[in-house]
Design a protein around this motif. Structure first.
Motif, mmCIF file in Angstrom:
data_model
loop_
_atom_site.group_PDB
_atom_site.id
_atom_site.type_symbol
_atom_site.label_atom_id
_atom_site.label_comp_id
_atom_site.label_asym_id
_atom_site.label_seq_id
_atom_site.Cartn_x
_atom_site.Cartn_y
_atom_site.Cartn_z
ATOM 1 N N LEU A 51 0.811 -1.217 0.000
ATOM 2 C CA LEU A 51 0.000 0.000 0.000
ATOM 3 C C LEU A 51 0.843 1.266 0.000
ATOM 4 O O LEU A 51 0.322 2.372 0.081
ATOM 5 C CB LEU A 51 -0.924 -0.005 1.216
ATOM 6 C CG LEU A 51 -2.059 -1.020 1.111
ATOM 7 C CD1 LEU A 51 -2.501 -1.481 2.477
ATOM 8 C CD2 LEU A 51 -3.221 -0.433 0.338
ATOM 9 N N ASP A 52 2.165 1.100 -0.044
ATOM 10 C CA ASP A 52 3.095 2.232 -0.039
ATOM 11 C C ASP A 52 3.041 3.046 1.263
ATOM 12 O O ASP A 52 3.330 4.229 1.286
ATOM 13 C CB ASP A 52 2.845 3.159 -1.251
ATOM 14 C CG ASP A 52 3.965 4.179 -1.418
ATOM 15 O OD1 ASP A 52 5.129 3.806 -1.214
ATOM 16 O OD2 ASP A 52 3.669 5.349 -1.735
ATOM 17 N N THR A 73 -1.118 5.850 -5.949
ATOM 18 C CA THR A 73 -2.463 6.435 -5.942
ATOM 19 C C THR A 73 -3.380 5.700 -6.922
ATOM 20 O O THR A 73 -4.520 5.375 -6.587
ATOM 21 C CB THR A 73 -2.401 7.934 -6.295
ATOM 22 O OG1 THR A 73 -1.362 8.535 -5.528
ATOM 23 C CG2 THR A 73 -3.703 8.623 -5.971
ATOM 24 N N ARG A 76 -4.192 2.292 -5.475
ATOM 25 C CA ARG A 76 -5.156 2.330 -4.367
ATOM 26 C C ARG A 76 -6.579 2.626 -4.841
ATOM 27 O O ARG A 76 -7.540 2.297 -4.167
ATOM 28 C CB ARG A 76 -4.681 3.327 -3.304
ATOM 29 C CG ARG A 76 -3.547 2.736 -2.454
ATOM 30 C CD ARG A 76 -3.045 3.680 -1.386
ATOM 31 N NE ARG A 76 -2.120 4.662 -1.922
ATOM 32 C CZ ARG A 76 -2.222 5.975 -1.732
ATOM 33 N NH1 ARG A 76 -3.210 6.460 -1.008
ATOM 34 N NH2 ARG A 76 -1.344 6.799 -2.240
ATOM 35 N N ARG A 77 -6.688 3.247 -6.020
ATOM 36 C CA ARG A 77 -8.015 3.465 -6.596
ATOM 37 C C ARG A 77 -8.703 2.123 -6.885
ATOM 38 O O ARG A 77 -9.917 2.006 -6.828
ATOM 39 C CB ARG A 77 -7.869 4.262 -7.902
ATOM 40 C CG ARG A 77 -9.162 4.771 -8.497
ATOM 41 C CD ARG A 77 -8.897 5.538 -9.789
ATOM 42 N NE ARG A 77 -7.892 6.585 -9.638
ATOM 43 C CZ ARG A 77 -8.108 7.757 -9.054
ATOM 44 N NH1 ARG A 77 -9.295 8.041 -8.590
ATOM 45 N NH2 ARG A 77 -7.137 8.643 -8.956
ATOM 46 N N TYR A 81 -8.991 -2.222 1.139
ATOM 47 C CA TYR A 81 -8.014 -2.594 2.168
ATOM 48 C C TYR A 81 -8.671 -2.615 3.541
ATOM 49 O O TYR A 81 -9.429 -1.715 3.905
ATOM 50 C CB TYR A 81 -6.863 -1.585 2.156
ATOM 51 C CG TYR A 81 -5.934 -1.631 3.353
ATOM 52 C CD1 TYR A 81 -5.229 -2.796 3.679
ATOM 53 C CD2 TYR A 81 -5.762 -0.508 4.163
ATOM 54 C CE1 TYR A 81 -4.373 -2.815 4.782
ATOM 55 C CE2 TYR A 81 -4.900 -0.531 5.258
ATOM 56 C CZ TYR A 81 -4.219 -1.687 5.556
ATOM 57 O OH TYR A 81 -3.383 -1.708 6.643
ATOM 58 N N LEU A 104 -14.161 10.219 -1.277
ATOM 59 C CA LEU A 104 -12.728 10.244 -1.606
ATOM 60 C C LEU A 104 -12.435 9.375 -2.825
ATOM 61 O O LEU A 104 -11.454 9.579 -3.536
ATOM 62 C CB LEU A 104 -11.891 9.754 -0.418
ATOM 63 C CG LEU A 104 -11.930 10.601 0.854
ATOM 64 C CD1 LEU A 104 -11.018 10.004 1.908
ATOM 65 C CD2 LEU A 104 -11.523 12.038 0.564
ATOM 66 N N ARG A 105 -13.311 8.386 -3.039
ATOM 67 C CA ARG A 105 -13.124 7.501 -4.194
ATOM 68 C C ARG A 105 -13.913 7.966 -5.411
ATOM 69 O O ARG A 105 -14.000 7.254 -6.396
ATOM 70 C CB ARG A 105 -13.553 6.077 -3.832
ATOM 71 C CG ARG A 105 -12.610 5.405 -2.861
ATOM 72 C CD ARG A 105 -12.876 3.923 -2.724
ATOM 73 N NE ARG A 105 -11.834 3.289 -1.950
ATOM 74 C CZ ARG A 105 -10.653 2.911 -2.431
ATOM 75 N NH1 ARG A 105 -10.393 3.071 -3.718
ATOM 76 N NH2 ARG A 105 -9.758 2.358 -1.650
#
Lengths: 299, 268
Positions: A51-52, A73, A76-77, A81, A104-105
C-alpha cells in the motif's frame, strides 16, 4: 489469469531489525491467496509495502503492472483494504464514514453498501464510538468491499467476527473470486481462512517458507486425534498404521497424531465400540512441524 | 461536510472551534467592555505604568511605545502584547500538530491513505483547515472588539486593529506550520507540540530581551515574534516586508511538511 500482485526480492529492514526478506509472491486474478504466519512474522509489513505506507529496503512490488511506490495512488483506486489494527473515525457514524470514503473515491454504488450492511447485519446509523469491536470490523469490511475493487488486501479480516459473520464473509469472498477479482488475505489462524484460499504462502521470521496449494498443505497436515472407547482396548491394532504416530493407549482412550488421511486409524478403531472422537484442527505451528519434520523450527 | 479531508477535518473540529470562538469572543468582549473603567481612571493607571522598570515593560508590552491613555494603546497593551498571541498560538499549534501526527497516532491514517489520495494532498487539506480555522477565529476576534468597542464608545482605529489581528494570525499560522512540519516529519504529536511551543517561547523571549541585552541584539530578526509585533501594527499598521517574512516562513514550512511526509515510512 493475469498477475495482480507480483513482488520481487521484496525486503524491508527497520534499521537493523528484520521486517521481511526476499519475498517473491505472485497472486493472479480470480485467486484467493492466504498469507499465513505467526504474529510478528512480517505479514503486516508486507501489506504496508503493497500500500506504499512503508518503502522497501530492496526489491519491489508490482500491482496491476504498476509500481507499488511510484504509482500508488492509481493502485489504491483499484484496491480495497482492511487494516489489521482497524481504527475508524470515532466521531462519525458508520454511514458517514462510508460516505466520506466513497467521496474520496469519487463515489460508489450506494445500494451495494446497503446490501453489504444488510448481509453483515450492521447498523450504519450508529456512532462508531458506540460500536463493539465486531461491529467496527464489519464497517471495516464494508469499506473494503464497497467499491468492488479488483484486489482486496485484508489483514486478519476475521478477527472479532462471530461464526455467522465469518460464514457471510467467506460467501462474499466467493463472489469476489467468481467475478475474477483477487484477494490477498493474511491470518495467523489457518482454519479461519483455509476454506476460502486457493493458495497459501507461509511466512516465518520474515521469510517465505512455502507457497502451496491449499489441498496439498492440508494433506500434509498433522492432526491430533483422540478416540474414546466404551472399554479398554489393546494397542496392537493401532501400531504401524500408515501415517499414524505417537500412539498411546490407556484407560480406553487412544491418543495419536495422524499425518494426512484419517482413514486407516478410523477403520482400525471401528472394530471396537467408539464413544467419542476428538480431532483437533492442525494449528499453523503444527503445519510447520509437518513441513520440517521435527521440533527444530517450532518457535 | 464529508466531501473531502479538508471539510471532514473542520467537521471534526467543530466542537473545539465553537469553544475556541467562545473563548476568543469572550476575551475581546471583556477587554472592550472593561475599557471605560480604565479610561475613567486613566491618571492612576498611567502612573503605575510609568513607574514600571523598562525591562518589565519590554517583556510584557512588547516594547511598544503605547500608553494606556489612548484606546489604541489600551488594545495594544492589554490584547496584542500577550493575550491574543497566546490564544492564537495555542490554537494553531494544537491544530497543526494534530493534522498529520494526530491521525497517525490514532491509527486512522492507514484507512484514510487506503483511498486514492496522495500524501501531499492530505497535508495540503489539513493545512487548509488550519488556515481557515485560525483566520475564522481572527475575524471573530476582531469583529467582537469592533462591536464591543463601538458599544462603549472606544475611540480606536479599528482598521489598524484589523491589521494587528492579521499579524497575530500570521504568527500563529507560522507557529502552527512548525507543528505541522514536525508532525509530518516524525509522526509524533507530542514532539510537534513541544517543539513548536518551545520555539514560540524562545522567539518571544528573544524579541523581548534583544532590545536590552546587547549580545542578543543582532539576533532579534531571527525571532518570528519580531515580524509579528516589531513594527507595532496597532499603532503603525502592517509592514509589508514583515508580512512577507511570515508568509514566506509558512510556505517553506508547508513545503517541508509535504516533502518530509511523502518520503518517510508511516508508523503502525
Amino acid at each position: 489469469m493475469r498477475p495482480v500482485i507480483h513482488t520481487e526480492n521484496l525486503t524491508k529492514f527497520y534499521g537493523k531489525q528484520r521486517g521481511v526478506l526476499d519475498l517473491d509472491i505472485l497472486v493472479e486474478s480470480g485467486e484467493v491467496f492466504g498469507f499465513l504466519g505467526p504474529n510478528g512474522a512480517g505479514k503486516t509489513t508486507t501489506i504496508r509495502v503493497l500500500l506504499d505506507f512503508i518503502r522497501p529496503t530492496r526489491g519491489r512490488a508490482v500491482i496491476f503492472g504498476l509500481d507499488a511506490q511510484e504509482q500508488s495512488t492509481e493502485i489504491r483506486r483499484r484496491i480495497g483494504y482492511l487494516p489489521g489494527e482497524l481504527e475508524l473515525y470515532e466521531k462519525l457514524s458508520g454511514a458517514e464514514l462510508l460516505r466520506y470514503f466513497a467521496n474520496l473515491r469519487g463515489g460508489v454504488d450506494w445500494s451495494y453498501v446497503e446490501e453489504l450492511a444488510e448481509r453483515f447485519d450492521c447498523d450504519l446509523a450508529k456512532h462508531i464510538r458506540s460500536l463493539s469491536r465486531g461491529n467496527k470490523q464489519k464497517i471495516g469490511l464494508i469499506q473494503a468491499f464497497m467499491n468492488k475493487p479488483e484486489l482486496l488486501i485484508l489483514d486478519e479480516p476475521t478477527s472479532g467476527l462471530d461464526p455467522l459473520m465469518q460464514h457471510e464473509f467467506a460467501h462474499l469472498i466467493g463472489e469476489v473470486k467468481s467475478e475474477g477479482r483477487a484477494v490477498f488475505v493474511s491470518s495467523h489462524i489457518m482454519p479461519e481462512v483455509e476454506h476460502i484460499c486457493d493458495h497459501v504462502g507461509i511466512i516465518r521470521e520474515g521469510q517465505l517458507v512455502a507457497i502451496e496449494d491449499i489441498e496439498t498443505l492440508k494433506g500434509r497436515a498433522i492432526r491430533r486425534l483422540e478416540i474414546h472407547f466404551s472399554s479398554s482396548v489393546p494397542p496392537e491394532p493401532f501400531a504401524n498404521l500408515p501415517g499414524v504416530q505417537d500412539v498411546l493407549v490407556a484407560d480406553g482412550i487412544l491418543r495419536c497424531t495422524v499425518k494426512g488421511s484419517l482413514d486407516a486409524v478410523i477403520k482400525a478403531a471401528a472394530q471396537f465400540e467408539v464413544v467419542n472422537i476428538i480431532s483437533q484442527e492442525p494449528s499453523l505451528e503444527e503445519i510447520f512441524l509437518a513441513y520440517y519434520g521435527g521440533g527444530d523450527h517450532a518457535a | 461536510m464529508l466531501r473531502n479531508t479538508f471539510l471532514r477535518t473542520l467537521r471534526d473540529q467543530r466542537k473545539s472551534l465553537f469553544w475556541w470562538a467562545f473563548g476568543m469572543v469572550g476575551t475581546s468582549l471583556y477587554l472592550a467592555l472593561f475599557y471605560p473603567v480604565i479610561r475613567d481612571n486613566m491618571a492612576n493607571y498611567e502612573k503605575i505604568l510609568q513607574s514600571m522598570p523598562e525591562s518589565v515593560k519590554s517583556i510584557f508590552m512588547a516594547n511598544s511605545q503605547a500608553s494606556l491613555a489612548t484606546a489604541d494603546g489600551y488594545i495594544n497593551i492589554e490584547l496584542f502584547s500577550m493575550v491574543a498571541p497566546i490564544l492564537f498560538l495555542v490554537f494553531a499549534i494544537g491544530v497543526g500538530s494534530a493534522a498529520v501526527a494526530g491521525e497517525e497516532e490514532k491509527g486512522t491514517l492507514d484507512l484514510l491513505l487506503a483511498n486514492p489520495l496522495s500524501r501531499w494532498r492530505i497535508v495540503v487539506e489539513k493545512f487548509g483547515a488550519m488556515v481557515v480555522g485560525t483566520v475564522g477565529l481572527g475575524f471573530l476576534f476582531w469583529l467582537t472588539l469592533f462591536v464591543g468597542g463601538k458599544a462603549v464608545g472606544m475611540d480606536a482605529n479599528f482598521a489598524r486593529v484589523a491589521e494587528a489581528t492579521v499579524s497575530v494570525v500570521l504568527l500563529a499560522l507560522a507557529q502552527g506550520s512548525i507543528a505541522l512540519a514536525v508532525g509530518s516529519a516524525f509522526g509524533k504529536r507530542g514532539v510537534a507540540t513541544g517543539m513548536a511551543s518551545g520555539l514560540a517561547f524562545a522567539f518571544y523571549l528573544l524579541n523581548a530581551l534583544a532590545p536590552m541585552v546587547k549580545a542578543l541584539k543582532p539576533y532579534r530578526k531571527l525571532s518570528l515574534w519580531y515580524y509579528y509585533i516589531g513594527n507595532d501594527p496597532v499603532m503603525k499598521g502592517l509592514k509589508l516586508s514583515h508580512v512577507g517574512v511570515l508568509v514566506g516562513v509558512i510556505l517553506v514550512l508547508l513545503a517541508v511538511a509535504l516533502v518530509a511526509f511523502d518520503r518517510r515510512d508511516l508508523s503502525v
